[in-house]
Write an enzyme that holds these catalytic residues in place. Structure first.
Site, PDB file in Angstrom:
ATOM      1  N   GLY A 255      -1.262  -8.102  -7.831  1.00 26.41           N
ATOM      2  CA  GLY A 255      -1.151  -6.730  -8.320  1.00 26.41           C
ATOM      3  C   GLY A 255      -2.265  -5.847  -7.806  1.00 26.41           C
ATOM      4  O   GLY A 255      -2.044  -4.668  -7.480  1.00 26.41           O
ATOM      5  N   ASP A 256      -3.471  -6.399  -7.694  1.00 27.03           N
ATOM      6  CA  ASP A 256      -4.582  -5.633  -7.138  1.00 27.03           C
ATOM      7  C   ASP A 256      -4.353  -5.323  -5.663  1.00 27.03           C
ATOM      8  O   ASP A 256      -4.711  -4.246  -5.189  1.00 27.03           O
ATOM      9  CB  ASP A 256      -5.893  -6.413  -7.305  1.00 27.03           C
ATOM     10  CG  ASP A 256      -6.306  -6.545  -8.758  1.00 27.03           C
ATOM     11  OD1 ASP A 256      -6.455  -5.511  -9.427  1.00 27.03           O
ATOM     12  OD2 ASP A 256      -6.460  -7.688  -9.222  1.00 27.03           O
ATOM     13  N   ARG A 257      -3.750  -6.279  -4.941  1.00 32.19           N
ATOM     14  CA  ARG A 257      -3.466  -6.018  -3.515  1.00 32.19           C
ATOM     15  C   ARG A 257      -2.412  -4.937  -3.383  1.00 32.19           C
ATOM     16  O   ARG A 257      -2.513  -4.069  -2.506  1.00 32.19           O
ATOM     17  CB  ARG A 257      -3.001  -7.300  -2.818  1.00 32.19           C
ATOM     18  CG  ARG A 257      -2.831  -7.108  -1.308  1.00 32.19           C
ATOM     19  CD  ARG A 257      -4.145  -6.713  -0.683  1.00 32.19           C
ATOM     20  NE  ARG A 257      -4.059  -6.322   0.715  1.00 32.19           N
ATOM     21  CZ  ARG A 257      -4.535  -5.182   1.195  1.00 32.19           C
ATOM     22  NH1 ARG A 257      -5.059  -4.270   0.372  1.00 32.19           N
ATOM     23  NH2 ARG A 257      -4.479  -4.906   2.475  1.00 32.19           N
TER      24      ARG A 257
END
Length: 454
Positions: A255-257
């Site tokens: 999700g951060d990527r």
């Protein structure tokens, strides 16, 4: 017009993976005994998002909160080579998550650190940073940075000027109005909406509820559903990026990527639909390459504790937490004399606490020659701490105290009037955090060099 940085705002955690083998059970209970082989550290939460954003664009600044503890020190070491960090004081310990794995399979997770951002009411350096941003990514992990009222006002103002991407958290706060893109995953979207619905309905519902320009609900290996004011469309993972069905991938950090790739694309001028397509592909490739584990490092070395160091940063956090004015000054202070005392007393009168940044023995030798210092750093620190004007002392090794001031973020930096402000390389660091530089007159007739000569 010069482009500003991509600013990542949110809660940073220390992620630790402990890898080992397990071939026997504990005699006291039927649980595996893990023989540790190695340990890996990495920045998690907003720290991971910032490091991933730095893969896509060159100027990234992380606005976060870190504690005055070993976990905070390790995060500073993990981040400093890739990301500029504006660290706000944390009330409590820096959060860390330790995954214990045997044979590559998770056994358990140990969470430590209950720290949350202090009740921040104002911060000129923070406001200036967000005003200078050309793009913002909010990586909310529910620990107070994105829900702070002062920070939210700055983010709402930024959303009127530049693209803001908001990666929400169920324990966090809703995105501010006007975000270019919000990026919940499918389970988060269900919790935010309050009921289970198809992903396209969730995206449309949350776009209206959050007054966002668009919402992308991420669906893991199935891509993402994007809803904007005109349409709802599917962004699918390209065939060449898919992980084989026979492989059980580690999706930690996917999700951060996704959000960091979308924010970087919008920062570079892409449309929202283009940014989401790029983000879906970037997240898929990230998982295929080993996900967050691919960014792990062996535990970074930390500097040995120095006289007065723990209390200096704890003091700074307490002063800022109660809205006080932190003053700092620095120098060698080798053989204390009345000129030093006059400088310290004037500096202390400018605020609520005074921290002295003291050159280490090696730093003094580089500045003054091999015959100096006359007194060692512990002795010089002890003398300074004995003065009524001094509240804390912290020692630094570098030629200038720039790294130290980046952490302390004083409201006032005081130096003797024998310097010109243009000669102080640390002045830019102080001003970036919203502080001011004050030059005070020196007391004629006093200097350590003159005393030594006599």
């Amino acid at each position: 017009m010069t482009r500003g940085p991509l600013v990542v705002v949110g809660d940073t955690l220390l992620d630790i993976d402990v890898d080992g083998t397990a071939d026997r059970l504990c005699p006291e209970a039927p649980v595996p005994v893990v023989d540790v082989v190695r340990e890996w550290h990495r920045a998690g939460g907003a720290g991971l998002a910032a490091k991933l954003a730095a893969r896509s664009t060159s100027e990234v600044v992380l606005l976060t909160a870190l504690g005055d503890d070993e976990a905070g020190e390790r995060l500073q070491a993990l981040l400093r080579n890739e990301v500029e960090v504006l660290a706000l004081p944390l009330d409590g310990g820096t959060p860390s998550k330790k995954r214990i794995r045997a044979g590559g399979q998770p056994i358990t997770r140990l969470d430590e650190g209950d720290g949350r951002l202090i009740d921040l009411r104002s911060h000129r350096g923070l406001a200036d940073l967000l005003r200078s941003a050309s793009g913002v990514l909010v990586a909310d992990y529910g620990r107070g940075v994105a829900s702070n009222g002062f920070i939210r006002r700055q983010l709402a103002e930024a959303a009127r000027r530049v693209p803001v991407v908001w990666d929400p958290h169920p324990r966090g706060s809703q995105p501010v109005r006007g975000c270019r893109l919000a990026t919940p995953n499918d389970s988060e979207a269900v919790r935010f909406a309050g009921e289970k619905r198809p992903p396209d309905e969730l995206a449309r519902t949350l776009r209206v509820a959050w007054a966002a320009e668009s919402v992308a609900v991420t669906l893991g290996a199935d891509g993402a559903v994007l809803a904007d004011g005109q349409q709802t469309r599917m962004a699918v993972v390209p065939d060449g990026c898919r992980v084989s069905a026979a492989v059980r991938p580690d999706t930690c950090g996917a999700g951060d990527r996704f959000s960091s790739a979308a924010a970087a694309a919008l920062y570079d001028g892409a449309s929202t639909a283009e940014a989401v397509d790029l983000a879906v592909e970037a997240a898929a490739r990230f998982v295929a390459a080993g996900a967050a584990s691919s960014l792990s490092e062996t535990p970074p070395a930390l500097p040995a504790p120095r006289a007065g160091e723990p209390s200096a940063f704890a003091l700074a956090a307490k002063v800022k937490a109660r809205g006080g004015r932190l003053v700092a000054t620095g120098g060698c202070f080798d053989l204390l004399h009345p000129g030093h005392l006059t400088l310290l007393e004037q500096a202390r009168a400018m605020g609520d606490a005074l921290v002295v940044c003291l050159n280490s023995d090696e730093s003094v030798r580089r500045l003054k020659g091999e015959t100096r210092p006359i007194l060692s750093a512990p002795d010089r620190a002890r003398l300074l701490n004995g003065l009524a004007a001094v509240d804390a002392v912290v020692v630094f090794d570098e030629q200038t105290p720039e790294q130290l001031l980046d952490r302390l973020a004083p409201d006032v930096w005081v130096k003797g009037g024998d310097y010109a402000e243009a000669e102080l390389p640390e002045a830019a660091v102080v001003r970036r955090h919203g502080g001011e530089v004050v030059l005070v007159p020196v007391l004629d007739g006093y200097s350590t060099t003159r005393l030594v000569t006599r």
